[in-house]
Design a protein around this motif. Structure first.
Motif, PDB file in Angstrom:
ATOM      1  N   LEU A  69       0.816  -1.211   0.000  1.00  0.00           N
ATOM      2  CA  LEU A  69       0.000   0.000   0.000  1.00  0.00           C
ATOM      3  C   LEU A  69       0.852   1.264   0.000  1.00  0.00           C
ATOM      4  O   LEU A  69       0.394   2.329  -0.415  1.00  0.00           O
ATOM      5  CB  LEU A  69      -0.934  -0.004   1.217  1.00  0.00           C
ATOM      6  CG  LEU A  69      -2.012  -1.094   1.226  1.00  0.00           C
ATOM      7  CD1 LEU A  69      -2.773  -1.090   2.545  1.00  0.00           C
ATOM      8  CD2 LEU A  69      -2.987  -0.930   0.056  1.00  0.00           C
ATOM      9  N   ASN A  70       2.096   1.135   0.455  1.00  0.00           N
ATOM     10  CA  ASN A  70       3.011   2.280   0.520  1.00  0.00           C
ATOM     11  C   ASN A  70       4.381   1.879  -0.030  1.00  0.00           C
ATOM     12  O   ASN A  70       5.376   1.855   0.708  1.00  0.00           O
ATOM     13  CB  ASN A  70       3.146   2.758   1.972  1.00  0.00           C
ATOM     14  CG  ASN A  70       1.823   3.181   2.575  1.00  0.00           C
ATOM     15  OD1 ASN A  70       1.347   4.274   2.320  1.00  0.00           O
ATOM     16  ND2 ASN A  70       1.231   2.298   3.371  1.00  0.00           N
ATOM     17  N   GLN A  84     -10.716   1.024  -9.328  1.00  0.00           N
ATOM     18  CA  GLN A  84      -9.792   0.184 -10.080  1.00  0.00           C
ATOM     19  C   GLN A  84      -9.836  -1.222  -9.502  1.00  0.00           C
ATOM     20  O   GLN A  84     -10.321  -1.428  -8.384  1.00  0.00           O
ATOM     21  CB  GLN A  84      -8.371   0.736 -10.014  1.00  0.00           C
ATOM     22  CG  GLN A  84      -7.769   0.713  -8.625  1.00  0.00           C
ATOM     23  CD  GLN A  84      -6.383   1.350  -8.568  1.00  0.00           C
ATOM     24  OE1 GLN A  84      -6.061   2.223  -9.370  1.00  0.00           O
ATOM     25  NE2 GLN A  84      -5.568   0.920  -7.622  1.00  0.00           N
ATOM     26  N   PRO A  85      -9.364  -2.222 -10.245  1.00  0.00           N
ATOM     27  CA  PRO A  85      -9.400  -3.594  -9.732  1.00  0.00           C
ATOM     28  C   PRO A  85      -8.593  -3.755  -8.451  1.00  0.00           C
ATOM     29  O   PRO A  85      -7.674  -2.979  -8.159  1.00  0.00           O
ATOM     30  CB  PRO A  85      -8.773  -4.408 -10.879  1.00  0.00           C
ATOM     31  CG  PRO A  85      -8.962  -3.569 -12.091  1.00  0.00           C
ATOM     32  CD  PRO A  85      -8.849  -2.155 -11.625  1.00  0.00           C
ATOM     33  N   VAL A  86      -8.949  -4.784  -7.709  1.00  0.00           N
ATOM     34  CA  VAL A  86      -8.307  -5.123  -6.446  1.00  0.00           C
ATOM     35  C   VAL A  86      -7.408  -6.333  -6.683  1.00  0.00           C
ATOM     36  O   VAL A  86      -7.770  -7.257  -7.415  1.00  0.00           O
ATOM     37  CB  VAL A  86      -9.373  -5.431  -5.369  1.00  0.00           C
ATOM     38  CG1 VAL A  86      -8.744  -5.941  -4.088  1.00  0.00           C
ATOM     39  CG2 VAL A  86     -10.216  -4.182  -5.101  1.00  0.00           C
ATOM     40  N   PRO A 116      -5.222  -0.916  -3.412  1.00  0.00           N
ATOM     41  CA  PRO A 116      -4.426   0.310  -3.319  1.00  0.00           C
ATOM     42  C   PRO A 116      -5.249   1.584  -3.411  1.00  0.00           C
ATOM     43  O   PRO A 116      -4.902   2.595  -2.779  1.00  0.00           O
ATOM     44  CB  PRO A 116      -3.465   0.194  -4.515  1.00  0.00           C
ATOM     45  CG  PRO A 116      -3.404  -1.266  -4.818  1.00  0.00           C
ATOM     46  CD  PRO A 116      -4.779  -1.787  -4.519  1.00  0.00           C
ATOM     47  N   ALA A 117      -6.355   1.561  -4.161  1.00  0.00           N
ATOM     48  CA  ALA A 117      -7.147   2.776  -4.352  1.00  0.00           C
ATOM     49  C   ALA A 117      -7.757   3.277  -3.053  1.00  0.00           C
ATOM     50  O   ALA A 117      -7.908   4.487  -2.848  1.00  0.00           O
ATOM     51  CB  ALA A 117      -8.247   2.532  -5.389  1.00  0.00           C
ATOM     52  N   THR A 118      -8.123   2.352  -2.159  1.00  0.00           N
ATOM     53  CA  THR A 118      -8.744   2.746  -0.898  1.00  0.00           C
ATOM     54  C   THR A 118      -7.824   2.552   0.298  1.00  0.00           C
ATOM     55  O   THR A 118      -8.241   2.782   1.434  1.00  0.00           O
ATOM     56  CB  THR A 118     -10.032   1.931  -0.657  1.00  0.00           C
ATOM     57  OG1 THR A 118      -9.701   0.539  -0.561  1.00  0.00           O
ATOM     58  CG2 THR A 118     -11.028   2.129  -1.786  1.00  0.00           C
ATOM     59  N   GLN A 119      -6.578   2.116   0.024  1.00  0.00           N
ATOM     60  CA  GLN A 119      -5.599   1.882   1.090  1.00  0.00           C
ATOM     61  C   GLN A 119      -6.122   0.889   2.121  1.00  0.00           C
ATOM     62  O   GLN A 119      -6.019   1.083   3.327  1.00  0.00           O
ATOM     63  CB  GLN A 119      -5.210   3.196   1.772  1.00  0.00           C
ATOM     64  CG  GLN A 119      -4.307   4.071   0.915  1.00  0.00           C
ATOM     65  CD  GLN A 119      -2.887   3.513   0.819  1.00  0.00           C
ATOM     66  OE1 GLN A 119      -2.136   3.533   1.788  1.00  0.00           O
ATOM     67  NE2 GLN A 119      -2.530   2.999  -0.349  1.00  0.00           N
ATOM     68  N   ARG A 120      -6.700  -0.196   1.609  1.00  0.00           N
ATOM     69  CA  ARG A 120      -7.237  -1.241   2.474  1.00  0.00           C
ATOM     70  C   ARG A 120      -6.679  -2.595   2.046  1.00  0.00           C
ATOM     71  O   ARG A 120      -6.333  -2.796   0.882  1.00  0.00           O
ATOM     72  CB  ARG A 120      -8.775  -1.283   2.406  1.00  0.00           C
ATOM     73  CG  ARG A 120      -9.442  -0.029   2.912  1.00  0.00           C
ATOM     74  CD  ARG A 120     -10.928  -0.041   2.634  1.00  0.00           C
ATOM     75  NE  ARG A 120     -11.648  -0.961   3.517  1.00  0.00           N
ATOM     76  CZ  ARG A 120     -12.304  -2.039   3.110  1.00  0.00           C
ATOM     77  NH1 ARG A 120     -12.334  -2.361   1.825  1.00  0.00           N
ATOM     78  NH2 ARG A 120     -12.963  -2.798   3.970  1.00  0.00           N
ATOM     79  N   ALA A 121      -6.618  -3.510   2.996  1.00  0.00           N
ATOM     80  CA  ALA A 121      -6.153  -4.858   2.683  1.00  0.00           C
ATOM     81  C   ALA A 121      -6.721  -5.841   3.688  1.00  0.00           C
ATOM     82  O   ALA A 121      -7.009  -5.491   4.841  1.00  0.00           O
ATOM     83  CB  ALA A 121      -4.631  -4.925   2.683  1.00  0.00           C
ATOM     84  N   LEU A 122      -6.879  -7.081   3.234  1.00  0.00           N
ATOM     85  CA  LEU A 122      -7.378  -8.165   4.068  1.00  0.00           C
ATOM     86  C   LEU A 122      -6.351  -9.289   4.090  1.00  0.00           C
ATOM     87  O   LEU A 122      -5.888  -9.733   3.033  1.00  0.00           O
ATOM     88  CB  LEU A 122      -8.705  -8.692   3.516  1.00  0.00           C
ATOM     89  CG  LEU A 122      -9.242 -10.006   4.116  1.00  0.00           C
ATOM     90  CD1 LEU A 122      -9.653  -9.811   5.573  1.00  0.00           C
ATOM     91  CD2 LEU A 122     -10.418 -10.537   3.293  1.00  0.00           C
TER      92      LEU A 122
END
Length: 338
Positions: A244-245, A284-286, A301-307
């Motif tokens: 993400l960063n 955008q796609p995940v 990356p677009a929402t700065q989220r991850a599972l």
């Protein structure tokens, strides 16, 4: 790692817990990243045989094919960024024993190589014989036009990296990815099996705990780039945060390549990135990848989220096919709840 649950993710957490409640998996460990915040939990048991034991935080999992995107893909992206490798290079430029010059690095990365063939008694071969048999596989009608997910693509990529850099792929992953990212729990050689969540109770190998489940990885050892990694939720959160960063991990994850992974990189636009699968979403796609043992990473990356999702889906028995649709439903729920 912070506990608790974000209100917007409660439906996803309920679906995760339901996997345990209805007996689909023994236990689950999960973490959700939202910008700088991490919420996490564990639920259920780590094993059902020989005795029932509860799942606790910090346990180590055989992450199976997550090895591909965490390890081998990262090394290959480094080589691409350093111009030691090009997407359209023929695999045969690096592995002369491979008989199909039409297969390129791009084909392997996107699982569009069309490699086909059957290896008799594959799981009973030694490393040299298995390697030789894999290098003699054919290329069929799906070449370049269809995505067919296959371990052999990432075995070959690992061997390409070995030919360029001169070290076994698992050592390269350790030294060029895991160590510099600070993934200190991650290893190809667990020294404390009692801290590993067991996988299958194999008829031939017994209860697998701290020993890799994937048969090819067990045979090929340090020369396997498709599976073999053991990791923890904490380390996988570290990896997702680096994705993400990427500017904070430039020595490990080339920014220009990582930021371009949400696009289709297949030769004929059949909908797959380099390494990662693409889950359609807006804007955008995940990115997502799963492991046969019951693991998954989802990065948006677009929402700065991850599972980060970890289970031992194949304990005590494989393949547990009903799990697959449930896992996909959890991923869809997580993406929808953003």
């Amino acid at each position: 790692m912070e506990g608790g649950e974000h209100l917007q993710d409660q439906q996803t957490v309920q679906k995760i817990h339901r996997l345990v409640d209805d007996g689909t998996v023994p236990g689950v460990s999960w973490a959700m990243i939202d910008h700088s915040t991490v919420t996490a939990g564990v639920y259920g048991n780590e094993q059902l045989i020989p005795t029932v034991a509860p799942l606790i935080e910090g346990e180590t999992y055989d992450v199976a094919s997550l090895t591909k995107v965490i390890g081998t893909l990262s090394v290959i992206l480094q080589l691409l960024a350093g111009h030691q490798l090009e997407l359209n290079n023929s695999v045969r430029e690096f592995i002369p024993e491979w008989q199909h010059p039409e297969v390129t690095i791009r084909h392997l990365l996107t699982h569009t190589s069309g490699i086909t063939g059957y290896i008799p008694n594959r799981n009973q071969l030694n490393a040299a014989d298995l390697t030789s048999a894999l290098l003699k596989l054919d290329v069929g009608e799906n070449f370049g036009i269809k995505m067919v997910y296959q371990d052999v693509n990432y075995l070959l990529l690992g061997w390409v990296a070995e030919r360029i850099l001169g070290w076994p792929i698992q050592r390269l992953i350790q030294e060029r990815v895991l160590t510099p990212l600070g993934m200190t729990d991650s290893t190809f050689h667990p020294v404390s099996p009692e801290h590993c969540v067991p996988t299958e109770n194999s008829a031939t190998r017994g209860l697998l705990r701290g020993r890799v489940h994937d048969p090819k990885a067990a045979i090929l050892g340090e020369h396997c780039g498709s599976a073999g990694l053991f990791s923890t939720k904490r380390d996988l959160v570290t990896f997702c945060r680096a994705y993400l960063n990427p500017t904070q991990a430039t020595g490990v994850l080339p920014v220009e390549w990582v930021t371009a992974l949400t696009q289709d990189w297949t030769p004929n636009q059949v909908g797959r990135s380099l390494g990662w699968a693409l889950w359609e979403s807006q804007p955008q796609p995940v990115l997502w990848q799963t492991g046969f043992t019951g693991t998954a990473l989802v990065i948006d990356p677009a929402t700065q989220r991850a599972l980060v999702f970890l289970s031992n889906r194949i304990h005590p028995d494989a393949p547990n096919l009903p799990f697959l649709a449930r896992r996909n439903d959890i991923i869809q729920s997580y993406i929808d709840e953003k």
